[in-house]
Scaffold this active site. Structure first.
Site: not given
Ligand code: GCW
Length: 835
Positions: A224, A305, A384, A412
């Site tokens: 990102n 996203e 994911d 995560e």
């Protein structure tokens, strides 16, 4: 004074148990025991000649000296020529042939591969560490040190290694402000406050760790991406990081944003097919390569996203990829285009919608349209990084496109460095899975490395997210995942056990009990985690719209993110069949699709990922789905409780600091596993209305709910999601001090009291536990879990053992809130003392 300190240090060193921080990871080079030392000393020549003075070759030389001094207590004597009486010789094949033509070295080696070879010439013995390039020489030096550390013989070596795939990279999701997206090991080693860090010592240490595994590139900013990374005035900062990595043969890569020609370049468009945009990328690449000639390339997250992408101009992913790739190509740069493209605003009401389809739907038609320096970077599973997923079908679809598998080292969805989960067995399952892409025998590892369809590039990318914490990843045991990723990227045919044992030996020493215990725990841990979170392909049943940490069974439902499991009162699972479902299964090649399509052949582990079934559906194991959900959660919780006991058996065999830190982590995990167990089991119990055949769910002997206690100041509150608290409720304190109490009415005896309370990150409440007016325990809720709420993430457990209880005793807990934290309590459980 000084001699006494030395004597003391000597004693500690002799015991091999000085406190360790984990900072050196698997490169501690701890002294070998006497027997091994003697053997290696005999086999190892005393001198070292390095035939290149490039920074990478110097790292190799320095590392050898450092490692041998550490493990054997000897300092190699550095020579500038190859001595006639023998020695260790370090250099490229070309370099050695030139400087020491008398050494017979007939071999062709591939880039980054190495050869460790013992030679006997005219009665002299040489140990040659050679390779085609300097990076290979460095990898060879690390390999020799690893052999010594593992106690393997180095007396007569002939070990020639070629990396399985050309791409062995890590990505870091570091933001320029110093935070790390999904990073659990502290702040960024690269960035702080919008700029590169002053001190890049940890970058160099990280480069050393990566090099020891054969990893050759690192993307240093979040996918990102902040567009600023490509601003001209920012470039000197990137140059500094590249400089810190370079001596370790690690090349810098950058995550870019497709909108950069507009945001940074000042154009009024980022349409990849606009000639001004094409020219902008080209001149930007030229500028970058002038400053960093060994830049590895770019990574791009587009149309995903909220990131911009080619769809803004009706262009394809191939259009976008090729424009940027062509700017990099003259400089040898690679362009990683992420396959993680999906719509996060999908209509959940439509049973045909399916996020799992997205990667294949987006890229199938583009196979053959990408330039040769484009690599599609594809997550291991179609969703994911969940507790369990099938391999992404896209691996088996692409024939004319380079691909790399993206594996997530940072945990995560795996307990975020607070839960022990060794991911290598899971990765291996994907890498070994046969996609039948060209008949049988095309496992994912062969496809991504380019072997199956003879692609020029491809391989392995790991999302690492190490941080400034001394132990890099937030806890000691998670380092095994970084180690394991690197080892698999080099050779995916290594077994999970071999990797776990190697790592344990190098990290904790070669005491057989230590090796067996830790490797055993690591190897069992993925199944155990899956058991208490989301078995059967339910995926990790966590707060998927929030922190991805604590339990929240329904967080995935009725929103556009598409991580649906569609559990309701009748059944559970996503119907992804070709016949009646989303058709996802049809994205696999027919032999794979056939296995998945039929419930008769679909593996239990993926049954509700691929099918919607009633709770009473019988698994191949003979159990119903619902009973499996109950049983696996109880088994998982039980196994985590065992971890702490297994670890305790290593007391005195592991240095005290790491011993205590890991023990605390495992005890914490034990408490979390219990919340997960109770929450998921109760949720499915309520949804299905089917009782647990073993009578456990909903029955908690010895447990007294906060809301059932006598309350002074405390008030009852509803917890969201309800399953995260026993009874769906907690008690919270809005005053300076509150008290909750009850009278014990069980049999007399020795007991442990388990207090389940909530430890949010916006305060440090204090608790005192009194039994029959005697203070039995006292603690503060100072943990930093990722939530401000009273929920599954903040649910914590304090065990106070060794308490003698008599009927009629008053058990009283006193809470003193702090900041935004309300000293909340869920329950107290009275359990027979296990000691
Ligand atoms: O798993 C999700 C993460 C995001 C991440 C995204 C991605 C970097 O929750 O934090 O963004 O995947 O891989 O792009």
């Amino acid at each position: 004074m000084l001699p006494r300190i030395h004597a003391l240090l000597g004693l500690l060193a002799a015991a091999g148990l000085q406190a360790e921080t984990g900072n050196q990871a698997w490169l501690r080079y701890a002294a070998l025991d006497d027997g091994a030392t003697r053997q290696v000393r005999e086999a190892l020549p005393a001198t070292l000649t390095a035939l290149s003075d490039s920074p990478v070759a110097e790292s190799a030389r320095g590392e050898l000296i450092r490692g041998i001094r550490g493990m054997l207590g000897r300092t190699l004597r550095v020579e500038s020529r190859v001595p006639r009486e023998g020695g260790i010789v370090l250099g490229t094949l070309a370099g050695i042939r030139k400087a020491a033509p008398h050494l017979p070295l007939a071999a062709n080696l591939e880039a980054d591969g190495y050869w460790l070879k013992t030679l006997r010439v005219d009665g002299a013995r040489y140990l040659v560490i050679t390779a085609e390039n300097d990076r290979g020489v460095l990898y060879g030096a690390f390999a020799l040190l690893r052999k010594i550390g593992l106690g393997e013989s180095v007396a007569d070596l002939d070990d020639r290694q070629t990396p399985y795939a050309p791409v062995r990279w890590v990505n870091q999701w570091d933001n320029l402000d110093g935070s790390i997206e999904r990073g659990y090991g502290g702040r960024s080693i690269f960035w702080d406050n919008g700029n590169v860090r002053e001190d890049l010592g940890r970058v160099s240490d990280y480069g050393r760790m990566l090099a020891s595994l054969g990893i050759g590139a690192c993307a240093i900013n979040n996918v990102n991406a902040n567009p600023r990374v490509l601003a001209s005035d920012f470039l000197p900062q990137v140059v500094r990081i590249a400089g810190a990595f370079r001596p370790w043969g690690v090349r810098v890569a950058l995550s870019v944003d497709l909108g950069i020609p507009k945001t940074v370049g000042g154009l009024d468009t980022f349409d990849p097919l606009d000639p001004r945009v094409t020219a902008w990328w080209k001149s930007k690449a030229d500028e970058l390569y002038r400053a960093i000639p060994d830049l590895a390339g770019f990574v791009l997250k587009a149309d995903s996203e909220g990131r911009v992408g080619p769809s803004a101009y009706g262009r394809t992913h191939a259009d976008a990829a090729n424009v940027v790739a062509r700017a990099l190509a003259p400089h040898g740069g690679l362009f990683f285009y992420r396959g993680f493209v999906y719509d996060h605003r999908m209509d959940w009401r439509n049973p045909k919608n399916d996020r799992a389809r997205a990667a294949d739907d987006n890229f199938r038609a583009l196979d053959g349209k990408f330039d040769d320096n484009v690599v599609l970077q594809i997550k291991n599973g179609p969703i994911d990084f969940q507790a369990r997923e099938p391999a992404s079908p896209l691996f088996g679809t692409l024939e004319k496109t380079n691909q790399a598998v993206e594996l997530q080292i940072t945990q995560e969805y795996f307990g975020q460095a607070r839960h022990l989960v060794f991911l290598v067995p899971m990765w291996k399952e994907t890498l070994d899975f046969d996609m039948h892409a060209r008949g049988a025998g095309t496992p994912v590892k062969a496809l991504v490395s380019g072997k199956t369809f003879r692609r020029p590039s491809g391989g392995f990318v790991g999302v690492a997210n190490v941080g400034l914490d001394e132990n890099w990843l937030g806890n000691h045991l998670s380092q095994a995942n970084l180690y394991g990723f690197g080892r698999l990227a080099w050779d995916p045919n290594l077994s999970a056990r071999q990797i776990a044992e190697e790592w344990t030996r190098l990290t904790f020493g070669d005491d057989p009990k230590v090796v067996a215990t830790i490797a055993g725990m690591q190897l069992a841990s993925w199944r155990i985690f899956e058991n208490y979170t989301g078995p059967l392909g339910l995926q990790t049943l966590t707060d998927i719209v929030g922190n991805h940490y604590g339990v929240s069974v329904e967080a995935s439902e009725r929103n556009g993110w598409g991580q649906w499991h569609r559990a309701d009162e009748r059944g559970v699972g996503m119907d992804r069949t070709i016949a009646t479902g989303t058709g996802f299964i049809g994205q696999f090649r027919p032999p794979v699709a056939a296995v998945y399509e039929s419930l008769k052949t679909c593996p239990d582990d993926l049954v509700v990922f691929l099918h919607h079934v009633p709770y009473t559906h019988l698994l191949h194991s003979g159990k119903t789905v619902i009973q499996y959900i109950y049983d696996s959660h109880y088994e998982g919780e039980q196994a985590v409780a065992e971890y702490a006991r297994q670890w305790e058996s290593l007391k005195g065999r592991v240095d005290d600091r790491r011993y205590q830190e890991v023990l605390a982590q495992l005890e914490y995990q034990g408490g979390q596993a219990q919340v997960w167990r109770d929450a998921v089991a109760r949720w499915f119990h309520r949804a299905s209305g089917i009782p647990d055949a073993k009578g456990r769910v909903g029955r908690y002997p010895g447990r007294v709910e906060g809301e059932a206690m006598k309350l002074e100041g405390y008030a009852v509150s509803e917890v969201k999601p309800w399953e995260a608290a026993s009874g769906g409720k907690a008690i919270e304190c809005a005053a300076a001090r509150c008290v909750a109490s009850f009278s014990y009415d069980g049999a007399p005896g020795w007991y442990a009291l388990q207090v389940r309370y909530f430890d949010q990150n916006n305060g440090a409440s204090r608790f005192r536990l009194w039994v029959a007016n005697q203070l039995a325990g006292e603690w503060a809720a100072t943990d930093r879990v990722p939530t401000r709420k009273v929920d599954g993430s903040s649910s914590a457990r304090r065990t106070v053992s060794g308490i003698a209880l008599r009927p009629g005793d008053e058990i009283r807990i006193e809470g003193l809130p702090d900041g935004g934290e309300t000293a909340a309590i869920d329950y107290i459980e009275v359990r027979p003392d296990r000691n």
